[in-house]
Design a protein around this motif. Structure first.
Motif, mmCIF file in Angstrom:
data_model
loop_
_atom_site.group_PDB
_atom_site.id
_atom_site.type_symbol
_atom_site.label_atom_id
_atom_site.label_comp_id
_atom_site.label_asym_id
_atom_site.label_seq_id
_atom_site.Cartn_x
_atom_site.Cartn_y
_atom_site.Cartn_z
ATOM 1 N N HIS A 1 2.554 7.303 -4.986
ATOM 2 C CA HIS A 1 3.535 6.624 -4.797
ATOM 3 C C HIS A 1 3.553 5.245 -5.573
ATOM 4 C CE1 HIS A 1 4.611 9.010 -1.054
ATOM 5 N NE2 HIS A 1 3.148 9.138 -1.170
ATOM 6 N N LEU B 1 -1.415 6.562 9.797
ATOM 7 C CA LEU B 1 -0.574 6.360 8.726
ATOM 8 C C LEU B 1 0.308 5.147 9.127
ATOM 9 C CD1 LEU B 1 0.959 7.360 6.350
ATOM 10 C CD2 LEU B 1 2.149 9.160 7.707
ATOM 11 N N PHE C 1 -0.570 1.675 8.180
ATOM 12 C CA PHE C 1 -0.561 1.363 6.758
ATOM 13 C C PHE C 1 0.742 1.182 6.431
ATOM 14 C CE2 PHE C 1 0.900 4.241 3.062
ATOM 15 C CZ PHE C 1 0.215 3.037 2.064
ATOM 16 N N LEU C 2 1.854 2.001 6.727
ATOM 17 C CA LEU C 2 3.201 1.932 6.428
ATOM 18 C C LEU C 2 3.883 0.702 6.781
ATOM 19 C CD1 LEU C 2 4.414 5.703 7.408
ATOM 20 C CD2 LEU C 2 4.203 5.005 5.028
ATOM 21 N N TYR D 1 2.570 -1.658 3.932
ATOM 22 C CA TYR D 1 2.927 -1.142 2.449
ATOM 23 C C TYR D 1 4.410 -1.431 2.186
ATOM 24 C CZ TYR D 1 4.751 3.300 0.070
ATOM 25 O OH TYR D 1 5.469 4.148 -0.943
ATOM 26 N N ASP E 1 8.606 11.414 2.737
ATOM 27 C CA ASP E 1 7.425 10.908 3.017
ATOM 28 C C ASP E 1 7.641 9.895 4.058
ATOM 29 O OD1 ASP E 1 8.761 8.767 1.777
ATOM 30 O OD2 ASP E 1 7.277 8.483 0.162
ATOM 31 N N HIS F 1 5.861 15.895 2.071
ATOM 32 C CA HIS F 1 4.459 15.441 2.891
ATOM 33 C C HIS F 1 4.638 16.527 4.211
ATOM 34 C CE1 HIS F 1 4.365 12.182 0.141
ATOM 35 N NE2 HIS F 1 3.235 11.403 0.720
ATOM 36 N N GLU G 1 -0.220 16.136 6.870
ATOM 37 C CA GLU G 1 -1.153 14.964 6.502
ATOM 38 C C GLU G 1 -1.690 14.641 8.088
ATOM 39 O OE1 GLU G 1 0.744 11.787 5.208
ATOM 40 O OE2 GLU G 1 -0.924 10.428 4.988
ATOM 41 N N HIS H 1 -0.332 16.653 0.638
ATOM 42 C CA HIS H 1 -1.509 16.861 1.703
ATOM 43 C C HIS H 1 -1.897 18.110 2.204
ATOM 44 C CE1 HIS H 1 -1.780 12.310 1.955
ATOM 45 N NE2 HIS H 1 -0.426 12.087 2.190
ATOM 46 N N SER I 1 -6.949 8.271 0.734
ATOM 47 C CA SER I 1 -5.859 8.274 1.623
ATOM 48 C C SER I 1 -6.170 8.719 2.943
ATOM 49 C CB SER I 1 -4.723 8.780 1.084
ATOM 50 O OG SER I 1 -3.873 8.726 2.139
ATOM 51 N N LEU J 1 -6.820 6.298 6.178
ATOM 52 C CA LEU J 1 -5.924 6.415 7.459
ATOM 53 C C LEU J 1 -6.532 7.337 8.547
ATOM 54 C CD1 LEU J 1 -2.393 6.991 5.188
ATOM 55 C CD2 LEU J 1 -3.573 4.826 6.023
ATOM 56 N N ASP K 1 -2.394 9.021 -4.054
ATOM 57 C CA ASP K 1 -1.606 8.549 -3.094
ATOM 58 C C ASP K 1 -0.912 6.976 -3.211
ATOM 59 O OD1 ASP K 1 0.057 9.004 -1.116
ATOM 60 O OD2 ASP K 1 -1.552 9.116 0.633
ATOM 61 N N ASP K 2 -1.805 6.029 -2.503
ATOM 62 C CA ASP K 2 -1.433 4.533 -2.790
ATOM 63 C C ASP K 2 -2.914 3.950 -3.067
ATOM 64 O OD1 ASP K 2 1.413 4.908 -1.189
ATOM 65 O OD2 ASP K 2 0.066 5.974 0.004
#
Ligand code: ADE
Ligand code: ZN
Length: 332
Positions: A16, A54, A57-58, A61, A166, A194, A197, A218, A245, A249, A275-276
């Protein structure tokens, strides 16, 4: 082993671009664009990058992505990632971007895609790195909003190879986007999503059966279903696995507990991706190194993972063969 990892040319299939925003660039853009970020300094940022799943994190992010405002910002973001590709010997990369994260803040779709594209064109010219761009729908938003995004993307059809899915997986199954994926397919986009995951393997079945995807991002939860494992093996369906990731996560408790070696030994088509990377402590080589330090991966496993990355890419067969030959040449 580390030498082998470094010397092999690689493809990255799950990255990403917003996830490659390093804190230093985040601070520079926040200042330039007059955007508030909830951090005083880099140390503060690093402390905040402590995720429990997740969604935690999002949240961080998307807040980070707020600093990206202009075409030049997207150029700089992409260019910094390209320099990491040079460092890690990534010679082909397939980049995700999330248009809705930006258009929702009033940033024009054109600024996002043009900034990314110009950096990728320069990467080809300066370093010979090839690439393609995949646009992801945010699955926490509605299918209606995804349709609007697809409509907007049509003006940039030549620059976008595929469509992905995603963001928050739990509670937002692939079925929610069945119609918009159908329309994207009719428009000629390659489809990925995705799946599996955090959510269970039923999401992988849905992505395959209802969306008709040709690659799973994933997919590590597939191991819970023998029937699905069998199918993925028979179809050699690509799984773009992202070890750092998954650890950051908390999909797995530790690298030792990661199932990538088991997936590989079973005969699935898995590759390693970052991933990130700005959020998950490292780019592609660091993902390989962390695996090698914690799992009984052999040199042959590393070579298979690297070759899978080219085999599963969306480049034409001729370039695929040329890249696979470059891997063999590096091995001599
Ligand atoms: N967006 C960026 N990284 C993601 C991930 N690992 N899962 C879902 N959405 C994402
Ligand atoms: Zn991802």
């Amino acid at each position: 082993m580390i030498e082998l990892i470094k010397k092999l040319p690689k493809a990255e299939l799950h990255l990403h671009i917003e996830g490659s925003l390093e804190p230093e660039l985040m601070f520079r853009l926040a200042k330039k664009n007059n955007i508030d970020i909830p951090y005083n300094d880099i140390e503060d940022v690093r402390r905040a990058y402590n995720f429990t799943n997740l969604q935690t994190f999002l949240d961080i992010y998307y807040a980070g992505a707020n600093v990206l405002m202009t075409k030049d910002d997207f150029y700089d973001l992409t260019w910094e990632y390209i320099l990491k590709c040079v460092e890690d010997n990534v010679i082909h990369t397939e980049i995700f971007f999330d248009p809705q994260t930006h258009t929702a803040r009033g940033v024009p779709f054109a600024a996002v895609i043009t900034g990314i594209k110009e950096a990728l064109d320069d990467a080809k010219e300066k370093y010979g790195i090839t690439s393609c761009i995949i646009m992801c729908f945010l699955r926490h938003l509605s299918q209606e909003e995804a349709f609007e995004t697809l409509e907007e993307a049509m003006a940039f059809k030549d620059d976008i190879i595929g469509v992905g899915l995603d963001s928050s997986e739990l509670g937002n199954p692939p079925a929610k986007f069945k119609e918009v994926f159908k329309k994207a397919k009719e428009a000629g986009f390659t489809l990925v999503a995705h799946a599996g995951e955090e959510a269970d393997f039923s999401y992988i079945y849905e992505a395959l059966n209802l969306l008709g995807i040709s690659r799973i991002d994933h997919g590590v939860q597939s191991i819970k279903s023998a029937a699905l494992m069998q199918r993925l093996k028979e179809e050699q369906m690509p799984l773009t696995v992202c070890p750092n990731s998954n650890i950051e996560l908390k999909v797995f408790d530790s690298y030792q507990a990661h199932n990538i070696k088991a997936l590989l030994d079973y005969g699935l088509n898995v590759s390693v991706n970052s991933d990130d990377p700005a959020y998950f402590k490292g780019y592609i080589n660091q993902n390989f190194i962390n695996l090698c330090e914690n799992l009984p991966l052999t040199e042959n496993d590393i070579i298979t993972l690297v070759k899978n990355s080219f085999r599963s890419s969306f480049i034409d067969d001729e370039l695929k063969e040329a890249y696979l030959a470059r891997v063999d040449l590096a091995l001599q």
